[in-house]
Design a protein around this motif. Structure first.
Motif, mmCIF file in Angstrom:
data_model
loop_
_atom_site.group_PDB
_atom_site.id
_atom_site.type_symbol
_atom_site.label_atom_id
_atom_site.label_comp_id
_atom_site.label_asym_id
_atom_site.label_seq_id
_atom_site.Cartn_x
_atom_site.Cartn_y
_atom_site.Cartn_z
ATOM 1 N N GLY A 136 -23.951 112.882 -70.861
ATOM 2 C CA GLY A 136 -25.956 113.622 -71.238
ATOM 3 C C GLY A 136 -26.595 111.886 -70.957
ATOM 4 O O GLY A 136 -27.344 112.642 -70.628
ATOM 5 N N LEU A 137 -26.311 111.489 -71.603
ATOM 6 C CA LEU A 137 -27.362 110.059 -71.362
ATOM 7 C C LEU A 137 -27.934 109.968 -70.127
ATOM 8 O O LEU A 137 -29.570 109.377 -69.811
ATOM 9 N N THR B 198 -38.522 108.784 -60.515
ATOM 10 C CA THR B 198 -38.293 109.382 -62.223
ATOM 11 C C THR B 198 -39.383 108.415 -62.861
ATOM 12 O O THR B 198 -39.429 107.550 -63.740
ATOM 13 N N HIS C 221 -40.697 108.381 -66.805
ATOM 14 C CA HIS C 221 -40.177 106.891 -67.451
ATOM 15 C C HIS C 221 -40.902 105.972 -68.249
ATOM 16 O O HIS C 221 -40.769 104.647 -68.527
ATOM 17 N N GLU D 239 -27.738 111.945 -67.235
ATOM 18 C CA GLU D 239 -28.803 113.368 -67.389
ATOM 19 C C GLU D 239 -30.742 113.249 -67.443
ATOM 20 O O GLU D 239 -30.649 113.635 -67.358
ATOM 21 N N ARG D 240 -30.276 112.655 -68.541
ATOM 22 C CA ARG D 240 -31.749 112.694 -69.166
ATOM 23 C C ARG D 240 -32.088 111.372 -68.702
ATOM 24 O O ARG D 240 -34.140 111.304 -68.530
#
Length: 420
Positions: A120-121, A144, A148, A123-124
């Protein structure tokens, strides 16, 4: 030269040996640090680290995760590794090297939960996350930086900190221009590492390395390469595609390309599952067919369950046997139509077992599904087997009862373990 602090994530002036903002010495420097986008993330001694996280009294002790004395090592902490313990090593050898180790039986549900947190981390950070195993993945963070407000290197350093704080384990990161070099970089600086191999230096860095450094070059291929005079990757790298194919067949050109650090594989989040399997190591060596059939049936049930969970079916089966002397035997058979029923898997695997059960003592048995097929075409029945849909319905009912009342709620006699 670009330099990043791994603790406060700031760019550090080249001349400094410590971060001016936080005083950390955990700095990473590289000419391509802020332009590379492919990262290989590998959890450090994952299973053992989870166990130490949950049992802090084990932090300073050697920990091995694995089966009984006849099993194999699933994972070993870095303290145990300094004694020579390695993953997949027979447990008796591991305990001979590290007799004071704390041995813990694997808890896959717990490890899978931690892996989901880490995934999950990831995919952030980017949608381009390709899992390679429960504790390993490759990411492509191209495009990205604006999202970010930081280059991929800084984003990855923050991610490593987040894993430590939220999951309680550490990761090692390899940042490179492609998947191959990212994996090799991640292995350079474990545990809790962050290594960079740029595209401009890849070939020169690889040249003096042994051919066994490349993933996929096992003992057999290494011997073949050595017999042809190739022991270093720099020697392989000089081969043009025609010469590489002449010497090493259709895999030769790709082998030479990897020796130069070339890898065109994209990061593919939709990577296709190639096979699904289940296996078990016996408490004692087994030789008789009657003794081997019961664990084979239990593995067929487990494989059927895994196929259902993955929404796939088996178009063929692979029987795996390991002798008491650790020699591996694999035998395969195609199925007339796809299935995910344990009795159909068993019916296909049993003849393979009968041919191998010649008095040889075996320590392990396994069953795999390969090739795989879509679940929609499984067990639909035809003129040759009109009862397949009824068997599928019975198996579905059995699984429903087990889900509600436990694994022992419904059992077939052929799967029962003999009494001691």
């Amino acid at each position: 030269m670009p330099c990043l602090c791994r603790d406060c994530f700031r760019e550090v002036p080249e001349a400094r040996g410590t971060c001016a903002a936080c005083g950390s010495r955990r700095l990473v420097r590289h000419p391509e640090l802020f332009t590379l986008t492919v990262a290989h993330v590998d959890c450090d001694a994952f299973y053992a680290s989870i166990e130490k996280r949950d049992r802090p009294e084990l932090l300073a002790l050697p920990v091995i995760v694995g089966g009984g004395r006849r099993g194999v090592v699933s994972a070993a902490c870095y303290i145990a590794r300094t004694r020579g313990v390695r993953s997949a090593m027979p447990m008796f050898k591991a305990l001979a090297l590290c007799p004071d180790a704390v041995v813990i039986k694997p808890d896959m549900a717990k490890y899978a939960a931690a892996a989901r947190q880490i995934r999950g981390l990831m995919e952030r950070l980017t949608p381009l996350v390709q899992p390679l195993s429960i504790d390993e993945a490759v990411l492509d963070l191209r495009g990205t930086a604006a999202l970010h407000r930081a280059p991929p290197a800084a984003v990855l350093a923050r991610f490593a900190r987040a894993v430590e704080m939220q999951v309680g384990v550490t990761v090692s990161i390899g940042l490179a221009a492609n998947r191959l070099m990212g994996k090799l970089a991640a292995e350079r600086d474990k545990p809790r590492g962050f290594a960079v191999i740029g595209g401009a230096e890849a070939a020169d860095w690889l040249a003096p390395q042994p051919v066994t450094l490349l993933p996929g070059v096992g003992p057999a291929l290494a011997r073949k390469l050595e017999s042809a005079g190739f022991t270093r990757l720099g020697q392989l790298a000089t081969l043009n595609p025609l010469e590489a194919a002449r010497r090493f067949g259709e895999d030769g050109p790709g082998l030479a390309a990897r020796a130069r650090g070339e890898d065109k594989r994209p990061v593919n989040p939709e990577r296709e599952t190639k096979s699904i399997s289940a296996e078990t190591t016996f408490d004692r060596d087994l030789a008789a067919v009657a003794e081997l059939e019961a664990p084979l049936w239990r593995m067929c049930e487990k494989l059927a369950r895994r196929l259902r969970e993955k929404e796939l079916a088996a178009a063929g089966v692979v029987l795996k046997l390991k002798t008491a002397g650790f020699a591996l035997r694999t035998r395969n058979a195609r199925l007339p139509s796809p299935t995910r029923l344990p009795e159909t898997l068993f019916a296909a695997a049993r003849p393979l077992l009968l041919r191998e059960a010649d008095g040889t003592a075996f320590r392990l048995i396994g069953i795999g599904a390969q090739p795989l097929a879509p679940a929609a075409g499984a067990d639909r029945g035809d003129l040759a087997d009109p009862e397949a849909p009824k068997r599928a319905a019975r198996w579905q009912a059995v699984e429903a009862l087990r889900a509600r009342f436990g694994e022992a709620a419904v059992m077939q006699g052929r799967g029962l373990k003999p009494r001691a």
